[in-house]
Design a protein around this motif. Sequence first.
Motif, mmCIF file in Angstrom:
data_model
loop_
_atom_site.group_PDB
_atom_site.id
_atom_site.type_symbol
_atom_site.label_atom_id
_atom_site.label_comp_id
_atom_site.label_asym_id
_atom_site.label_seq_id
_atom_site.Cartn_x
_atom_site.Cartn_y
_atom_site.Cartn_z
ATOM 1 N N ALA A 103 0.842 -1.233 0.026
ATOM 2 C CA ALA A 103 -0.039 0.033 -0.032
ATOM 3 C C ALA A 103 0.814 1.037 0.000
ATOM 4 C CB ALA A 103 -0.879 -0.074 1.166
ATOM 5 N N GLY A 104 1.869 1.184 -0.705
ATOM 6 C CA GLY A 104 3.039 2.317 -0.778
ATOM 7 C C GLY A 104 3.983 2.623 0.222
ATOM 8 N N SER A 105 3.968 1.575 1.294
ATOM 9 C CA SER A 105 4.887 2.020 2.356
ATOM 10 C C SER A 105 6.491 1.075 1.956
ATOM 11 C CB SER A 105 4.459 1.141 3.550
ATOM 12 O OG SER A 105 4.686 -0.450 3.374
ATOM 13 N N ILE A 106 6.232 0.575 1.024
ATOM 14 C CA ILE A 106 7.766 0.168 0.500
ATOM 15 C C ILE A 106 7.798 0.580 -0.835
ATOM 16 C CG2 ILE A 106 8.870 -1.874 -0.616
ATOM 17 C CD1 ILE A 106 8.222 -3.342 1.692
ATOM 18 N N ARG A 107 8.902 1.480 -1.010
ATOM 19 C CA ARG A 107 8.968 2.274 -2.181
ATOM 20 C C ARG A 107 10.641 2.002 -3.043
ATOM 21 N NH1 ARG A 107 7.744 4.288 -7.412
ATOM 22 N NH2 ARG A 107 9.247 6.185 -7.733
ATOM 23 N N ASN A 108 11.338 2.446 -1.989
ATOM 24 C CA ASN A 108 12.795 2.479 -2.579
ATOM 25 C C ASN A 108 13.466 1.072 -2.112
ATOM 26 O OD1 ASN A 108 12.165 4.900 -3.151
ATOM 27 N ND2 ASN A 108 13.647 5.874 -1.821
ATOM 28 N N VAL A 109 14.082 0.398 -3.192
ATOM 29 C CA VAL A 109 14.623 -0.799 -2.942
ATOM 30 C C VAL A 109 16.120 -0.727 -3.392
ATOM 31 C CG1 VAL A 109 14.900 -3.323 -3.793
ATOM 32 C CG2 VAL A 109 12.645 -2.122 -2.817
ATOM 33 N N LEU A 110 17.165 -1.363 -2.687
ATOM 34 C CA LEU A 110 18.362 -1.556 -2.858
ATOM 35 C C LEU A 110 18.586 -3.058 -3.552
ATOM 36 C CD1 LEU A 110 21.185 -0.371 -3.249
ATOM 37 C CD2 LEU A 110 21.784 -1.210 -0.954
ATOM 38 N N ASP A 111 19.195 -3.250 -4.790
ATOM 39 C CA ASP A 111 19.275 -4.667 -5.281
ATOM 40 C C ASP A 111 20.682 -4.715 -5.411
ATOM 41 O OD1 ASP A 111 18.981 -7.404 -6.278
ATOM 42 O OD2 ASP A 111 18.259 -6.610 -8.080
ATOM 43 N N VAL A 112 21.429 -5.567 -4.639
ATOM 44 C CA VAL A 112 22.989 -5.617 -4.594
ATOM 45 C C VAL A 112 23.235 -6.810 -5.594
ATOM 46 C CG1 VAL A 112 23.643 -4.307 -2.716
ATOM 47 C CG2 VAL A 112 23.149 -6.638 -2.539
ATOM 48 N N GLY A 113 24.402 -6.725 -6.428
ATOM 49 C CA GLY A 113 24.613 -7.911 -7.262
ATOM 50 C C GLY A 113 23.377 -8.165 -8.033
ATOM 51 N N CYS A 114 23.015 -7.230 -9.013
ATOM 52 C CA CYS A 114 21.691 -7.312 -9.546
ATOM 53 C C CYS A 114 21.665 -7.883 -11.059
ATOM 54 C CB CYS A 114 21.182 -6.041 -9.734
ATOM 55 S SG CYS A 114 21.908 -4.969 -10.970
ATOM 56 N N GLY A 115 22.602 -8.510 -11.325
ATOM 57 C CA GLY A 115 22.697 -9.025 -12.808
ATOM 58 C C GLY A 115 22.373 -8.019 -14.058
ATOM 59 N N VAL A 116 21.297 -8.357 -14.626
ATOM 60 C CA VAL A 116 21.035 -7.269 -15.827
ATOM 61 C C VAL A 116 19.720 -6.580 -15.379
ATOM 62 C CG1 VAL A 116 21.991 -8.458 -17.564
ATOM 63 C CG2 VAL A 116 19.709 -9.509 -16.899
ATOM 64 N N ALA A 117 19.487 -6.861 -13.923
ATOM 65 C CA ALA A 117 18.528 -5.759 -13.284
ATOM 66 C C ALA A 117 16.914 -6.232 -13.462
ATOM 67 C CB ALA A 117 18.707 -4.470 -13.577
ATOM 68 N N SER A 118 16.749 -7.507 -13.874
ATOM 69 C CA SER A 118 15.271 -8.004 -14.041
ATOM 70 C C SER A 118 14.178 -7.872 -12.783
ATOM 71 C CB SER A 118 15.307 -9.300 -14.702
ATOM 72 O OG SER A 118 15.729 -9.245 -15.917
ATOM 73 N N PHE A 119 14.985 -7.997 -11.746
ATOM 74 C CA PHE A 119 14.362 -7.780 -10.381
ATOM 75 C C PHE A 119 13.773 -6.369 -10.528
ATOM 76 C CE2 PHE A 119 14.132 -6.956 -5.889
ATOM 77 C CZ PHE A 119 13.134 -7.745 -5.480
ATOM 78 N N GLY A 120 14.700 -5.297 -10.551
ATOM 79 C CA GLY A 120 14.398 -4.100 -10.716
ATOM 80 C C GLY A 120 13.257 -3.561 -11.658
ATOM 81 N N ALA A 121 13.477 -4.302 -12.751
ATOM 82 C CA ALA A 121 12.646 -4.045 -14.070
ATOM 83 C C ALA A 121 11.160 -4.554 -13.792
ATOM 84 C CB ALA A 121 13.082 -4.670 -15.369
ATOM 85 N N TYR A 122 10.817 -5.613 -13.024
ATOM 86 C CA TYR A 122 9.583 -5.787 -12.812
ATOM 87 C C TYR A 122 8.839 -5.294 -11.472
ATOM 88 C CZ TYR A 122 9.480 -9.255 -16.616
ATOM 89 O OH TYR A 122 9.806 -10.044 -17.887
ATOM 90 N N SER A 166 10.174 6.029 10.240
ATOM 91 C CA SER A 166 10.777 6.971 9.348
ATOM 92 C C SER A 166 9.944 8.165 9.383
ATOM 93 C CB SER A 166 11.160 6.575 8.014
ATOM 94 O OG SER A 166 9.802 5.952 7.270
ATOM 95 N N GLY A 167 8.491 8.092 9.445
ATOM 96 C CA GLY A 167 7.684 9.201 9.513
ATOM 97 C C GLY A 167 7.137 9.680 7.979
ATOM 98 N N LEU A 168 7.787 8.892 7.060
ATOM 99 C CA LEU A 168 7.313 9.042 5.816
ATOM 100 C C LEU A 168 5.788 8.538 5.548
ATOM 101 C CD1 LEU A 168 10.403 7.973 3.917
ATOM 102 C CD2 LEU A 168 9.811 10.338 4.671
ATOM 103 N N VAL A 169 5.051 9.173 4.722
ATOM 104 C CA VAL A 169 3.695 8.819 4.220
ATOM 105 C C VAL A 169 3.937 7.915 2.971
ATOM 106 C CG1 VAL A 169 2.671 11.028 5.037
ATOM 107 C CG2 VAL A 169 3.554 10.873 2.697
ATOM 108 N N PRO A 170 2.602 7.087 2.719
ATOM 109 C CA PRO A 170 3.087 6.125 1.663
ATOM 110 C C PRO A 170 3.171 6.866 0.171
ATOM 111 C CG PRO A 170 1.048 5.532 3.095
ATOM 112 C CD PRO A 170 1.596 6.996 3.433
ATOM 113 N N TRP A 171 3.796 6.211 -0.676
ATOM 114 C CA TRP A 171 3.882 6.599 -2.117
ATOM 115 C C TRP A 171 2.356 6.368 -2.533
ATOM 116 C CZ3 TRP A 171 7.049 8.758 -5.178
ATOM 117 C CH2 TRP A 171 6.995 8.627 -6.495
ATOM 118 N N PRO A 172 1.991 7.466 -3.696
ATOM 119 C CA PRO A 172 2.855 8.352 -4.155
ATOM 120 C C PRO A 172 2.707 9.627 -3.448
ATOM 121 C CG PRO A 172 0.631 8.068 -5.279
ATOM 122 C CD PRO A 172 0.646 6.995 -4.186
#
Length: 610
Positions: free
Chosen positions: A207-226, A401-407
């Motif tokens: 519900a927008g509480s997870i927005r920023n992800v760090l993918d380490v050792g990402c390969g060709v970044a298909s995880f981030g793409a999807y 963190s005090g941050l409201v959900p995305w967007p």
Amino acid sequence: MKHFRTERVRATPKLFTYVLVGFIALLGLTCLYYGSSFAPGSRKSDEFDGSDNRARTGSMRSRAGVVAVSHVEVPKSVPICDSRHSELIPCLDRNLHYQLKLKLNLTLMEHYEHHCPPPERRFNCLVPPPTGYKIPLRWPVSRDEVWKANIPHTHLAQEKSDQNWMVVNGDKINFPGGGTHFHNGADKYIVSLAQMLKFPGDKLNNAGSIRNVLDVGCGVASFGAYLLSHDIIAMSLAPNDVHQNQIQFALERGIPSTLGVLGTKRLPYPSRSFELAHCSRCRIDWLQRDGILLLELDRLLRPGGYFVYSSPEAYAHDSENRKIGNAMHDLFRRMCWKVVAKRDQSVIWGKPISNSCYLKREPGVQPPLCPSGDDPDATWNVSMKACISPYSVRMHKERWSGLVPWPRRLTAPPPRLEEVGVTPEKFREDTETWRLRVIEYWKLLKPMVQKNSIRNVMDMSSNLGGFAAALNDKDVWVMNVMPVQSSPRMKIIYDRGLIGATHDWCEAFDTYPRTFDIIHAWNTFTETQTRGCSIEDLLIEMDRILRPEGFVIIRDTSDNISYIKKYLTLLKWDKWFTETTPKGDSLSTKEERVLIARKKLWSVPAISES
């Protein structure tokens, strides 16, 4: 014999004088040559296409201060780099490491970290595209396929043929969406993670509480793409290692990603930037040096953040993997992390939401808390520390963190604004100012921009992220770069649900050539000049990372704009350009101008024939 020896003795001083004079003359000529070729602030190319015209990129400073660019000579031409440099990344050039005999610790991955050439070894030439280069396919088609000619490297397709990373298909390379751990597709894997965390509707964004992800050792970044379809943006991170073109493929696909490594230096992101970190068989030794790499993830995760670990150590039952898994479990326990979920081949750890657990640990428990004088947001050229960064008093008290959900968080004033001396009112004013500025930019660009032709965007001086926020209704992603002199504001970028990195524009940016469709530079040249760095160097660096037929939007003083215009033809940025006086606003400076220029698609043979 005596007479002979006497003559010889008499001749010796005269001979010595001749030799000494000759040596001094030779030394003088040598100094003259190298002084002109390798002057501070200049760049040097090992080989050009037959041209030996050097661009003059001397210091922009004098004893009296900064020299006005109107008094600096513009070169007659800028040479073309040799074709073997078509993928040049100046500060990640391992050939340079060998030539300079840098003593880098390979075990600690120092050879994958940022090491820039000294001024006399910088390249002062335009990086050519590879033979057969084509304008990249447009998003969203590019997510699944790219032109093979643009990145003519197919070894990953062969090496990872059983893992569905990529497949060569005629003149294209296809990306089925697989990875080392998720052969059947990143989309299914993402849903399974949401199910493990019991998020509503199997949506990983919760519900927008997870927005920023760090993918380490990402390969060709298909995880981030999807993840993008889930309203999650990932900073997909990998080094320029044996899979050296993995990030180049990711960027060509239009996926947010960057070159980087968990080595000895902090990653260029502020503390508390990500809700989730991900490692899918990332081949990282998390236990080395007292767990310093895990402690770097701890610095970067927000209160209650997750670490998704999909690797044999998490599930295999052989003695070696069990030993590593137990040691990691013990380290996490001492860091106050807990297992949130475990299923099949993945385990998800959760970070504490406050300092309470840290304060209850026995005296002397390792790793220690970082000393009060340590700034967890200091990142540029700062070594990692084997300690836990405790939460601020406010975060500890509020337990989040005090941050409201995305967007909503994109435009809502984040709590950490007060740490950078910005009021909520100023933040809202900045957001509105950039909304109007981007509308103005788009009116100028509209006649030249085709549908979906813009995907990868860089903002070279991001301030509070207003430029990127104003582009949220476009199908683009923005690499927000924070100059080192403004680095404390980088946390605001991440608190808005955006991504970026701290950087020093006196040096090259760690990305591949031909990465961005638009590069926006607001007062970047004025700031660079004030710091005594070369405007010409910066222009050549911008050209390196700008795609053919891409645009630069430069907003700066009229003096700087007039000077930069003299370079448009030299840089081959003269396919189309326009200049205007922008409307005045709360961020405007005196005599401000806007220059928009478009880079040509060129090749070495075409240049030679013209």
